[in-house]
Write an enzyme that holds these catalytic residues in place. Sequence first.
Site, PDB file in Angstrom:
ATOM      1  N   LYS A 136       2.154  -3.654   5.597  1.00 55.67           N
ATOM      2  CA  LYS A 136       2.403  -3.424   4.180  1.00 55.67           C
ATOM      3  C   LYS A 136       3.875  -3.114   3.910  1.00 55.67           C
ATOM      4  CE  LYS A 136      -1.838  -4.045   2.805  1.00 55.67           C
ATOM      5  NZ  LYS A 136      -2.197  -5.180   1.936  1.00 55.67           N
ATOM      6  N   SER A 167       0.860  -1.179   0.000  1.00 52.69           N
ATOM      7  CA  SER A 167       0.000   0.000   0.000  1.00 52.69           C
ATOM      8  C   SER A 167       0.893   1.225   0.000  1.00 52.69           C
ATOM      9  CB  SER A 167      -0.882   0.016   1.253  1.00 52.69           C
ATOM     10  OG  SER A 167      -1.453   1.296   1.462  1.00 52.69           O
ATOM     11  N   PHE A 173      -8.060   3.605  -3.626  1.00 49.47           N
ATOM     12  CA  PHE A 173      -8.854   2.947  -4.652  1.00 49.47           C
ATOM     13  C   PHE A 173     -10.314   2.808  -4.231  1.00 49.47           C
ATOM     14  CE2 PHE A 173      -5.009   2.195  -6.755  1.00 49.47           C
ATOM     15  CZ  PHE A 173      -5.255   1.618  -7.994  1.00 49.47           C
ATOM     16  N   TYR A 213      -1.265  -1.154  10.015  1.00 50.00           N
ATOM     17  CA  TYR A 213      -1.443  -1.355   8.572  1.00 50.00           C
ATOM     18  C   TYR A 213      -0.156  -1.044   7.813  1.00 50.00           C
ATOM     19  CZ  TYR A 213      -3.674  -0.970   3.964  1.00 50.00           C
ATOM     20  OH  TYR A 213      -4.019  -1.132   2.642  1.00 50.00           O
TER      21      TYR A 213
END
Length: 254
Positions: A164, A147, A193, A160
């Site tokens: 990633k 990400s 996205f 997170y």
Amino acid sequence: MNIEGQVALVSGGASGLGEATARHLASLGAQVAILDRDGERAAKVAADINGFSQQCDITDEQAVAAGVTAAKAHFGDAPRIIVNCAGIGVAARIVGREGKVSTPLFRQVLEVNLFGTYNVMTYAAQAMMDLPPLDTGERGVIINTASAAYEDGQIGQAAYAASKGAIAAMSLPAAREFAKMGVRVMTIAPGLFHTPMMEGLPPETVEGIVANIPFPHRLGQPVEYAHLAADIVQNAYLNGTVIRLDGAVRLPPR
């Protein structure tokens, strides 16, 4: 690698980036297997593309091994194309209100995003070892999903971003290890996205997010991720690195 006629396996292929990738690879002639926790939705997507699906929790190592084996049995060959899209995006501050810590969430996010990706990559690579090399010398390609947050994670994204970032960091050592058997490893780091994670947000929040994207001035479309994944499969000289797919966005602190 020519995609037509190859077996592909997509984790998280029941929705979002994974679904778009499964559908796109199938449109290019691949035989696509989907592993996803949502077995019902995975079966629907697989039916649409004449593929195969199996309900699978990617944090369960044996379930992943069984999923790879089942895909091989269904299509009569091990997958040469692996795209890891399964993951979660929950957020929390390291130390929140009233001093509450988020260690359990940190462990959960790493278990799904990092260990889940590692599980699929491991058993896919193991299966690829038995495949004969193609004319190009390739046995397969593994595409993992990081990400943009791995480089510019926001407040509340420590877990997170860590998960990633680790996925991104695995690209080169994994590519070096698998080079001797003709397996490439690449990572895509998508920005913002239009996925199910975004669909639950209020319109004003989405507008604020889009305001930070230079060009195109919009959320990315899952099919754009799918196209990049296909391009990576087809370009044999892409190996061991991370590609950001983000419209030049750099995430602000919050």
